[in-house]
Design a protein around this motif. Sequence first.
Motif, mmCIF file in Angstrom:
data_model
loop_
_atom_site.group_PDB
_atom_site.id
_atom_site.type_symbol
_atom_site.label_atom_id
_atom_site.label_comp_id
_atom_site.label_asym_id
_atom_site.label_seq_id
_atom_site.Cartn_x
_atom_site.Cartn_y
_atom_site.Cartn_z
ATOM 1 N N GLN A 218 0.827 -1.203 0.000
ATOM 2 C CA GLN A 218 0.000 0.000 0.000
ATOM 3 C C GLN A 218 0.862 1.254 0.000
ATOM 4 O O GLN A 218 0.554 2.235 -0.696
ATOM 5 C CB GLN A 218 -0.935 -0.009 1.213
ATOM 6 C CG GLN A 218 -2.041 -1.063 1.131
ATOM 7 C CD GLN A 218 -2.900 -1.087 2.373
ATOM 8 O OE1 GLN A 218 -2.557 -0.467 3.396
ATOM 9 N NE2 GLN A 218 -4.022 -1.786 2.311
ATOM 10 N N ASP A 219 1.970 1.215 0.780
ATOM 11 C CA ASP A 219 2.883 2.370 0.771
ATOM 12 C C ASP A 219 3.494 2.563 -0.609
ATOM 13 O O ASP A 219 3.628 3.705 -1.091
ATOM 14 C CB ASP A 219 3.987 2.165 1.812
ATOM 15 C CG ASP A 219 3.449 2.190 3.239
ATOM 16 O OD1 ASP A 219 2.345 2.728 3.431
ATOM 17 O OD2 ASP A 219 4.126 1.662 4.148
ATOM 18 N N LEU A 220 3.897 1.438 -1.256
ATOM 19 C CA LEU A 220 4.455 1.529 -2.604
ATOM 20 C C LEU A 220 3.426 2.092 -3.577
ATOM 21 O O LEU A 220 3.741 2.963 -4.397
ATOM 22 C CB LEU A 220 4.919 0.138 -3.063
ATOM 23 C CG LEU A 220 5.477 0.055 -4.492
ATOM 24 C CD1 LEU A 220 6.683 0.961 -4.644
ATOM 25 C CD2 LEU A 220 5.815 -1.382 -4.846
ATOM 26 N N LYS A 221 2.201 1.604 -3.465
ATOM 27 C CA LYS A 221 1.153 2.123 -4.337
ATOM 28 C C LYS A 221 0.909 3.607 -4.090
ATOM 29 O O LYS A 221 0.686 4.383 -5.031
ATOM 30 C CB LYS A 221 -0.140 1.343 -4.116
ATOM 31 C CG LYS A 221 -0.109 -0.076 -4.661
ATOM 32 C CD LYS A 221 -1.443 -0.775 -4.452
ATOM 33 C CE LYS A 221 -1.421 -2.182 -5.024
ATOM 34 N NZ LYS A 221 -2.729 -2.882 -4.814
ATOM 35 N N LEU A 222 0.996 4.012 -2.799
ATOM 36 C CA LEU A 222 0.811 5.420 -2.472
ATOM 37 C C LEU A 222 1.928 6.261 -3.087
ATOM 38 O O LEU A 222 1.675 7.339 -3.654
ATOM 39 C CB LEU A 222 0.779 5.597 -0.955
ATOM 40 C CG LEU A 222 0.568 7.027 -0.451
ATOM 41 C CD1 LEU A 222 -0.765 7.578 -0.947
ATOM 42 C CD2 LEU A 222 0.625 7.080 1.072
ATOM 43 N N THR A 223 3.180 5.736 -2.983
ATOM 44 C CA THR A 223 4.310 6.458 -3.581
ATOM 45 C C THR A 223 4.147 6.552 -5.096
ATOM 46 O O THR A 223 4.352 7.618 -5.696
ATOM 47 C CB THR A 223 5.620 5.735 -3.235
ATOM 48 O OG1 THR A 223 5.748 5.655 -1.810
ATOM 49 C CG2 THR A 223 6.811 6.490 -3.801
ATOM 50 N N GLN A 224 3.783 5.435 -5.700
ATOM 51 C CA GLN A 224 3.563 5.444 -7.145
ATOM 52 C C GLN A 224 2.431 6.387 -7.528
ATOM 53 O O GLN A 224 2.517 7.106 -8.529
ATOM 54 C CB GLN A 224 3.257 4.030 -7.625
ATOM 55 C CG GLN A 224 4.430 3.070 -7.511
ATOM 56 C CD GLN A 224 4.046 1.649 -7.885
ATOM 57 O OE1 GLN A 224 2.860 1.319 -7.990
ATOM 58 N NE2 GLN A 224 5.047 0.800 -8.084
ATOM 59 N N THR A 225 1.400 6.396 -6.709
ATOM 60 C CA THR A 225 0.273 7.284 -6.992
ATOM 61 C C THR A 225 0.692 8.745 -6.901
ATOM 62 O O THR A 225 0.315 9.567 -7.752
ATOM 63 C CB THR A 225 -0.874 6.997 -6.017
ATOM 64 O OG1 THR A 225 -1.271 5.627 -6.143
ATOM 65 C CG2 THR A 225 -2.073 7.891 -6.310
ATOM 66 N N ASN A 226 1.492 9.072 -5.858
ATOM 67 C CA ASN A 226 1.966 10.456 -5.719
ATOM 68 C C ASN A 226 2.868 10.850 -6.892
ATOM 69 O O ASN A 226 2.777 11.973 -7.413
ATOM 70 C CB ASN A 226 2.715 10.620 -4.400
ATOM 71 C CG ASN A 226 1.798 10.519 -3.199
ATOM 72 O OD1 ASN A 226 0.609 10.823 -3.295
ATOM 73 N ND2 ASN A 226 2.318 10.076 -2.065
ATOM 74 N N ALA A 227 3.755 9.890 -7.292
ATOM 75 C CA ALA A 227 4.630 10.181 -8.435
ATOM 76 C C ALA A 227 3.798 10.378 -9.701
ATOM 77 O O ALA A 227 4.032 11.319 -10.480
ATOM 78 C CB ALA A 227 5.628 9.037 -8.630
ATOM 79 N N GLN A 228 2.841 9.502 -9.898
ATOM 80 C CA GLN A 228 1.971 9.648 -11.066
ATOM 81 C C GLN A 228 1.191 10.954 -11.003
ATOM 82 O O GLN A 228 0.952 11.603 -12.028
ATOM 83 C CB GLN A 228 1.018 8.460 -11.149
ATOM 84 C CG GLN A 228 1.709 7.145 -11.473
ATOM 85 C CD GLN A 228 0.762 5.965 -11.400
ATOM 86 O OE1 GLN A 228 -0.410 6.113 -11.043
ATOM 87 N NE2 GLN A 228 1.271 4.781 -11.737
ATOM 88 N N LYS A 230 2.251 13.736 -9.590
ATOM 89 C CA LYS A 230 3.158 14.823 -9.942
ATOM 90 C C LYS A 230 3.392 14.869 -11.447
ATOM 91 O O LYS A 230 3.414 15.944 -12.059
ATOM 92 C CB LYS A 230 4.477 14.651 -9.203
ATOM 93 C CG LYS A 230 4.367 14.895 -7.700
ATOM 94 C CD LYS A 230 5.718 14.740 -7.011
ATOM 95 C CE LYS A 230 5.595 15.004 -5.506
ATOM 96 N NZ LYS A 230 6.906 14.847 -4.814
#
Length: 324
Positions: A218-228, A230
């Motif tokens: 979930q943290d990885l998905k959150l990071t990916q979501t934030n990067a996406q 941006k």
Amino acid sequence: MRLMCRHYLFTECLPMSAKNLSKIILPVVIVLAVLIVVLNSYTVISPNERGVKVTLGQVEGGVLQPGMAFHAPFVTVIRKFRLEPKTYEVSFSCGADGAITKDMQTVGSTVAVRYVYDENRIMDIVTRYLNDSVIQSAMRDNVKASLKETVGQYSIYDLVEKQNEVTGKVAQAVLDRMVDYPIAISQTTITNWDWSDDFDKQIKETANRAQEVKKAEQDLKLTQTNAQKKVAEAQASKDAAELTAEAELIKAQKEAEAKMAEADGIAYYNAKISQNMTIQREQWQHDEQMAYYEKWDGKLVPTYIPLTAAGGVVNLPSASSGAR
């Protein structure tokens, strides 16, 4: 003399009282006997029940439908069977009575079988089975056999992950084993799975690790979501800038076209004015010429004397000198 009279009266009254009492008791006994016979001569079968008439151990007739059924008193019994769903539960402990998995782990559980009497086979219950306890005993044995047979096909970890699949196989196995019995099984459920304390501890540890892995995912998905997010914001800013530049270019082009149109309009206006002035000037010349002709007396000027700017006479060459 008085005592003798009293004794006579007592002896006379005593037989009369017993006679009267017998007259009262006998009809009461007859009425009670008739009432008992009548009450034991019929049976009421409810709408959700079916009945079978048994006389001295022999079945008579077919299945009795709801209503009032008359029969011989005392020697005939109406056995009634309720056609409402029943639930029979079989529990297995985790000990010696438990089921053994493919990886040699012992598990226990509670199996609940929901069934109802098959109305078309009510006679089989009476003729082939003494009572419902025989069917329930067979169900208990068959449920145990079905569960142990099915559990032996899975590891204990598979039981945890594939409980619905295991339940479905156990239910089908119970149906196959109970097919000869006069019941219709509608549902089989397995609840309260039980295993050893050590495996329970392993399950908790596995669940904790799974939660940690899930949290990391979930943290990885959150990071990916934030990067996406941006990237999307940057792309949106770029698209907005391009749209703004394109809009400014279009605006400049439109303004240039407007100015060109305005210049063309001014040039056209000036050309028209110039044309009008030329026409006006020609009209003035024409008017002057017409005025001259109106004032001319028809005579030509005989001699033209050219003058200089200072007013002197210009000497023109003669025709002969010019020809020479």
